[in-house]
Design a protein around this motif. Structure first.
Motif, short mmCIF file in Angstrom:
data_model
loop_
_atom_site.label_atom_id
_atom_site.label_comp_id
_atom_site.label_asym_id
_atom_site.label_seq_id
_atom_site.Cartn_x
_atom_site.Cartn_y
_atom_site.Cartn_z
N GLU A 1 9.85 -8.42 1.60
CA GLU A 1 10.72 -7.63 2.47
C GLU A 1 12.13 -7.50 1.88
N ALA B 1 -0.47 -15.30 -0.75
CA ALA B 1 0.81 -15.43 -0.07
C ALA B 1 0.59 -15.83 1.38
N ASP B 2 0.14 -17.03 1.60
CA ASP B 2 0.01 -17.39 3.01
C ASP B 2 1.30 -18.02 3.51
N LEU C 1 6.91 -5.20 7.47
CA LEU C 1 5.56 -5.21 6.92
C LEU C 1 4.59 -5.09 8.08
N VAL C 2 3.61 -4.21 7.93
CA VAL C 2 2.66 -4.03 9.03
C VAL C 2 1.24 -4.27 8.53
N GLU C 3 0.35 -4.42 9.50
CA GLU C 3 -1.04 -4.70 9.16
C GLU C 3 -1.67 -3.50 8.48
N PRO C 4 -2.67 -3.78 7.64
CA PRO C 4 -3.35 -2.69 6.96
C PRO C 4 -3.97 -1.72 7.94
N LEU D 1 6.19 -13.48 1.81
CA LEU D 1 6.25 -12.17 2.47
C LEU D 1 7.70 -11.75 2.71
N SER E 1 -2.80 0.23 9.93
CA SER E 1 -2.21 0.42 11.25
C SER E 1 -1.37 1.70 11.29
N VAL F 1 0.79 -4.08 4.16
CA VAL F 1 0.61 -5.16 3.19
C VAL F 1 -0.75 -5.00 2.53
N ARG F 2 -0.78 -5.22 1.24
CA ARG F 2 -2.00 -5.05 0.48
C ARG F 2 -2.86 -6.31 0.51
N GLU F 3 -4.15 -6.10 0.46
CA GLU F 3 -5.10 -7.22 0.49
C GLU F 3 -4.78 -8.28 -0.56
N GLU G 1 0.87 -1.17 0.00
CA GLU G 1 0.00 0.00 0.00
C GLU G 1 0.91 1.22 0.00
N PHE H 1 -1.65 -10.49 -0.04
CA PHE H 1 -1.69 -11.56 0.94
C PHE H 1 -2.59 -12.70 0.47
N ALA H 2 -3.54 -12.38 -0.41
CA ALA H 2 -4.47 -13.40 -0.87
C ALA H 2 -3.74 -14.60 -1.49
#
Lengths: 143, 435
Positions: free
Chosen positions: B394, B384-385, B413-416, B390, B418, B376-378, B354, B381-382
């Motif tokens: 980085e 990339a589990d 990397l941080v949560e959306p 990830l 946040s 991290v963008r939605e 983002e 991650f869809a």
């Protein structure tokens, strides 16, 4: 015969896991099994739950990055060599395991191993041909 | 389209003759009306009569932000307060605020220049302009407002903040253009999407964005999420406010500085020496028509370069490139100069991130450290589990920062959502160094 797993991106900071669990508790979601992968600054929580769609919706609404990934659940007798028998069956098939985690069924007789394969369809085909019990999503979610 | 064809396309020779005539008047006037300039000129050993050509500009002393602060509030005004019809002030986040004044004629000029900007962005009197620049002491809101009215467009004076209401008005009033900071445009798009609004289907077709440095990649992103043409505007309250320079739809490369009103120079920020055409350095402005608050060689701290090539839009005015950063915002990480905007350009070039980021600068022992936190963008991650995916992201950021900017950074990397969102100017640097 594939199973859907919920993965959640978590920042490595106090209270985050609690927040996820609180959301699941409030929505009355039951966790069958889980695993938490961690690195120095983030983690990925992987969950098998009784309601995949509801879990995904609830966590997304709370602003978490959530993905639904396909995994394979294999049932083996809970005794020495159980996991080995699966790995042996897949040996020479050039199927890669990205990660795995396991739990023991309530009856205590069988263990269920959750695999993430790079090629799940091929893995299921091989395992079923060799007589392994590959669990369906419905069966696993309601266990 | 060109609003004032006569002045905006004035041939270079005629333009310079006009500039010189106006410069002589300004210099004479400030010397005799503003104590600060008289002293500064005397200290530098120059008299207004010494300005015999435009080239003599470089003999005049610089004016800095600190000079404006020292003369707070009205010490730099060149007219009596009875002639001043409006006051504005800078936010003063980095020190005492600076206050600027305008005569009736200054406001008229400013309105015209803002109208020129809107026309350069492809707007006409048939447009409805959603003006989300803050109204008040900040020059953005009223500056854009007067320009829009001068053009004859319909203005929605929504000002900044109250994002949900803004989204409702964007849907209900159907504005065709929006003015705000680029980071607020993204913020609006994000919140609109979260409210289930299809932000691409709004009637918006043009955005006039400025007041903070932004990158071309951020522009692409804004254009994509809002389905508009995003145009870059430049201005600063000390010199006038928004509308000092504006990009044209024809060229979309660099912003035309309205040279009939402002003289621009590029200097080496360390030595003060004027740099050859095309070189990057600190932008310096001399106002040519301002009555209440004239400025001679004001150091903007904005780092950019001037583009002297002719533009296909037909305007003869020189262009300034996108502002790279501020000479005083510049981070020096282990001796490497870097602007937050450059880091942003690297981040938006990587899929799955983002444009929300924060820079933490600290010092461990004697070494500077930089931590880049990015959301991290939605979609990323869809698929990339896996930790390795990830971590690859980085490592890619670390590598790109090293390759493109030559800096070593820690990436997190941080949560959306946040990281802090900004409704006005974004401030993305937290400097914890105690030097």
């Amino acid at each position: 015969m594939k199973v859907e797993q919920i993965s959640v991106f978590l920042e490595n900071k106090p209270g985050v896991l609690e927040e996820v669990m609180k959301a699941l508790k409030e929505a009355n979601i039951n966790i069958r099994t889980l695993s938490l992968a961690d690195t120095s600054d983030f983690g990925i929580l992987r969950l098998i739950v009784n309601d995949v769609t509801a879990t995904s919706t609830i966590l997304k609404a709370r602003g978490f990055r959530v993905s639904r990934t396909t995994v394979v659940a294999v049932e083996v007798p809970d005794r020495p060599g159980g996991l080995h028998s699966i790995l042996e069956a897949l040996g020479g098939e050039a199927i890669n395991i990205e990660y795995l985690y396991a739990f023991v069924e309530k009856s205590g007789e069988n263990a269920v191993i959750i695999f993430r394969y790079d090629n799940p369809d091929r893995a299921i085909e091989v395992l079923q041909k060799k007589g392994f019990s590959v669990l369906s999503g419905e069966k696993l979610y309601s266990m | 389209m060109i609003y004032n064809e006569e002045f905006e396309t004035l041939p270079r020779e005629a333009l310079e003759a006009l500039q010189f005539k106006r410069l002589q008047q300004v210099v004479l006037r400030v010397y005799h009306t503003v104590g600060f300039y008289r002293k500064a000129f005397d200290d530098a050993g120059v008299k207004p009569e010494d300005v015999k050509s435009l080239a003599d500009l470089k003999r005049l002393p610089f004016t800095t932000k600190q000079d404006l602060r020292d003369n707070y509030p009205f010490g730099m005004f060149a007219v009596p307060m009875s002639s001043v019809v409006r006051l504005h002030a800078s936010s003063g986040t980095t020190g005492r605020a600076t206050v600027v004044g305008y005569t009736k004629r200054d406001i008229e000029h400013w309105s015209e220049l803002m109208a020129r900007c809107f026309v350069a962005a492809g707007l006409t009197k048939n447009d409805i302009i959603h003006n989300a620049y803050g109204y008040g002491l900040f020059t953005g809101g009223l500056g854009a407002h007067y320009g829009a009215e001068r053009l004859g467009a319909s203005v929605i004076p929504i000002s900044g903040g109250n994002t949900k209401r803004q989204i409702m008005i964007l849907q209900d009033f159907g504005p065709t253009a929006i003015c705000c900071t680029p980071s607020y445009a993204l913020n609006l798009a994000e919140q609109g999407q979260a409210m289930g609004v299809d932000m691409r289907s709004l009637k918006l077709r043009v955005g006039v964005f400025g007041a903070e440095p932004w990158s071309d990649k951020m522009r692409n992103q804004i254009e994509d999420v809002l389905d508009i043409q995003a145009m870059n505007i430049y201005g600063l309250s000390e010199v006038m406010g928004p509308g000092v320079a504006m990009e044209c739809t024809e060229g979309r490369q660099g912003m035309h500085i309205f040279e009939d009103h402002f003289l621009a120079e590029i200097i080496n920020p360390l030595t003060g020496e004027v740099l050859p055409p095309g070189e990057e350095g600190e932008l310096v402005f001399t106002t040519l028509t301002k009555e209440a608050f004239p400025l001679v060689r004001y150091r903007t701290r904005d780092v950019t370069r001037l583009i002297h090539d002719p533009c296909r839009c037909g305007r003869s005015h020189v262009r300034m490139d996108r502002v790279m950063g501020r000479s005083d915002d510049m981070l020096i990480i282990r001796g490497v100069n870097v602007f937050p905007s450059q880091i942003e350009a690297v981040l938006v070039g990587i899929d799955g991130l983002e444009p929300h980021y924060q820079l933490l600068v600290d010092r461990e022992g004697t070494l500077d450290t930089l931590e880049v936190q990015v959301e991290v963008r939605e979609e990323a991650f869809a698929n990339a589990d896996e930790v390795k995916v990830l971590q690859r992201t980085e490592r890619r950021i670390v590598k790109d920062l090293k390759d493109y900017l030559g800096i070593s950074a820690k990436v997190k990397l941080v949560e959306p959502k946040s990281l802090q969102r900004f409704e006005g100017k974004a401030s993305r640097v937290i400097d914890k160094r105690k030097i």
